[in-house]
Design an enzyme around this catalytic site. Structure first.
Site, short mmCIF file in Angstrom:
data_model
loop_
_atom_site.label_atom_id
_atom_site.label_comp_id
_atom_site.label_asym_id
_atom_site.label_seq_id
_atom_site.Cartn_x
_atom_site.Cartn_y
_atom_site.Cartn_z
N ILE A 140 0.85 -1.18 0.00
CA ILE A 140 0.00 0.00 0.00
C ILE A 140 0.89 1.24 0.00
O ILE A 140 1.74 1.40 0.88
CB ILE A 140 -0.94 0.02 1.22
CG1 ILE A 140 -1.69 -1.32 1.34
CG2 ILE A 140 -1.89 1.20 1.12
CD1 ILE A 140 -2.48 -1.73 0.11
N LYS A 141 0.69 2.11 -0.99
CA LYS A 141 1.51 3.31 -1.10
C LYS A 141 0.93 4.42 -0.24
O LYS A 141 -0.24 4.78 -0.36
CB LYS A 141 1.59 3.78 -2.56
CG LYS A 141 2.43 2.88 -3.44
CD LYS A 141 2.48 3.36 -4.87
CE LYS A 141 3.50 4.45 -5.07
NZ LYS A 141 3.68 4.77 -6.51
N ILE A 142 1.77 4.96 0.63
CA ILE A 142 1.41 6.06 1.52
C ILE A 142 2.42 7.18 1.30
O ILE A 142 3.63 6.94 1.33
CB ILE A 142 1.42 5.61 2.99
CG1 ILE A 142 0.35 4.53 3.23
CG2 ILE A 142 1.21 6.80 3.93
CD1 ILE A 142 0.37 3.95 4.64
#
Length: 368
Positions: A140-142
């Site tokens: 998951i890209k944050i």
């Protein structure tokens, strides 16, 4: 099968090659599988711009859009289902790579960039995307905004693998690594198996040169112009030195089952035609790093890229001298970093808005 020997040599030098693109066409035509087999691709990154382009141009989403429209889906739900389906399918294509080496075989999907300044919103959507894709090799890209840092810790602390994106400067990169390790410590207290948690830190490259070169050209002195094209590589090499320092530290060593958060070179497509089109690949070769490339850059390297050995390690002093020289000629590096972060968030929000508009229009057309 024609294997690219140049890309193979890059992989053999320890660089994990990830494709910075994804579409249903790549999945359904077997293009992604072919890149894995022939071009040493071992991962995929996506972002709102990539999905906006894929959905705007792709007819392969029509059947699913029709079904979603018939089910009463709004644009938000449709986007989630369309994009997570693509990411899930890509995870399956790369599952064999992941099973052989869980550092790779990874596919990244980004939270809504409109949440970049919203910690709790980012955490909530990270959980939702993690559950929706439901594959161990998803990341998951944050974004690495100040508000994103506690979200990184929270997600890692729950066992969610994270790709931290939009990192431009060393100080923020150190804060990202600290957030990751704090997350690992939290996960350890919760009894989560740390060996199953993975993360990469996406350090942006070409955009740094684009902004700084513009400022150097405006200054116009011989000293300033001589520094063109040097800032991004120096910045990235200093980031790698910070990585070695952080993950060699006693704090990380108290987590024996934990994985390092690998540095990932992002924005590696060359924007200035005056520079070699493989510049940010050839000059950032180091064992253990990831380089996520647009296909154009990958093809350029396959055609004429050269591996010159490790071009990163041991160059901290030289790189620090470049940044010192930039300050001497009048470039405010902190201002550059702040601008790039704001622009990065803004550009992804614009792409997200375009994606919402595209899907809204497509759903309306199907319902007519």
């Amino acid at each position: 099968m024609q294997v690219s020997e140049r890309l193979k040599s890059l992989a053999e030098a320890g660089v994990s090659i990830w494709l910075d693109d994804l579409s249903r066409e790549r999945l359904e035509t077997g293009n992604l599988a072919a890149l894995v087999a022939e071009s040493s691709v071992v991962g995929v990154t996506t972002n709102p711009t990539i999905f906006a382009g894929a959905l705007a141009d792709g007819e392969r989403y029509a059947a699913q859009l029709t079904a979603l429209a018939a089910d009463g889906a709004d644009a938000a739900r449709a986007i989630t289902e369309l994009t997570t389906d693509d990411v899930r399918a890509a995870c399956d294509v790369l599952r064999e790579v992941y099973d052989a080496d869980p550092f790779d075989g990874r596919v990244s999907i980004e939270v809504d960039p409109g949440l970049a300044r919203d910690t709790e919103g980012t955490i909530a959507q990270a959980r939702e995307l993690w559950a929706a894709v439901d594959r161990p090799n998803v990341m998951i890209k944050i974004p690495a905004t100040e508000e994103g840092l506690p979200a990184i810790t929270a997600a890692i602390g729950e066992g969610i693998s994270v790709n931290v994106t939009l990192i431009f400067g060393i100080d923020r990169y150190r804060a990202v690594m600290d957030a990751y390790i704090a997350g690992l410590e939290k996960a350890q207290r919760a009894g989560i198996d740390l060996s199953r948690i993975h993360s990469v830190a996406s350090f942006f490259v070409s955009r740094v040169d684009s902004e700084i070169d513009k400022r150097l050209d405006a200054l116009g002195t011989a000293e300033a112009v001589a520094l063109r094209g040097k800032a991004a590589l120096a910045n990235a090499r200093l980031a790698y030195a910070a990585f070695e320092e952080t993950f060699g530290d006693a704090r990380f060593r108290t987590l024996p089952a934990a994985n390092v958060q690998r540095p990932l070179w992002a924005s590696t497509g060359v924007k200035d035609p005056a520079y070699p089109d493989t510049l940010y690949v050839t000059q950032l070769v180091v064992d253990g790093a990831v380089n996520t490339m647009p296909e154009k850059t990958m093809q350029a390297f396959a055609d004429h890229g050269v591996v010159e050995g490790d071009t990163v390690s041991g160059r901290g002093e030289e790189s620090a001298a470049v940044l010192a020289a930039l300050a001497e000629v009048g470039v405010d590096f902190d201002d550059v970093l702040a601008l790039l972060e704001d622009e990065g968030v803004s550009k992804f929000i614009t792409s997200w808005d375009e994606l919402v508009a595209t899907v809204t229009t497509q759903l309306a057309a199907v319902r007519r």
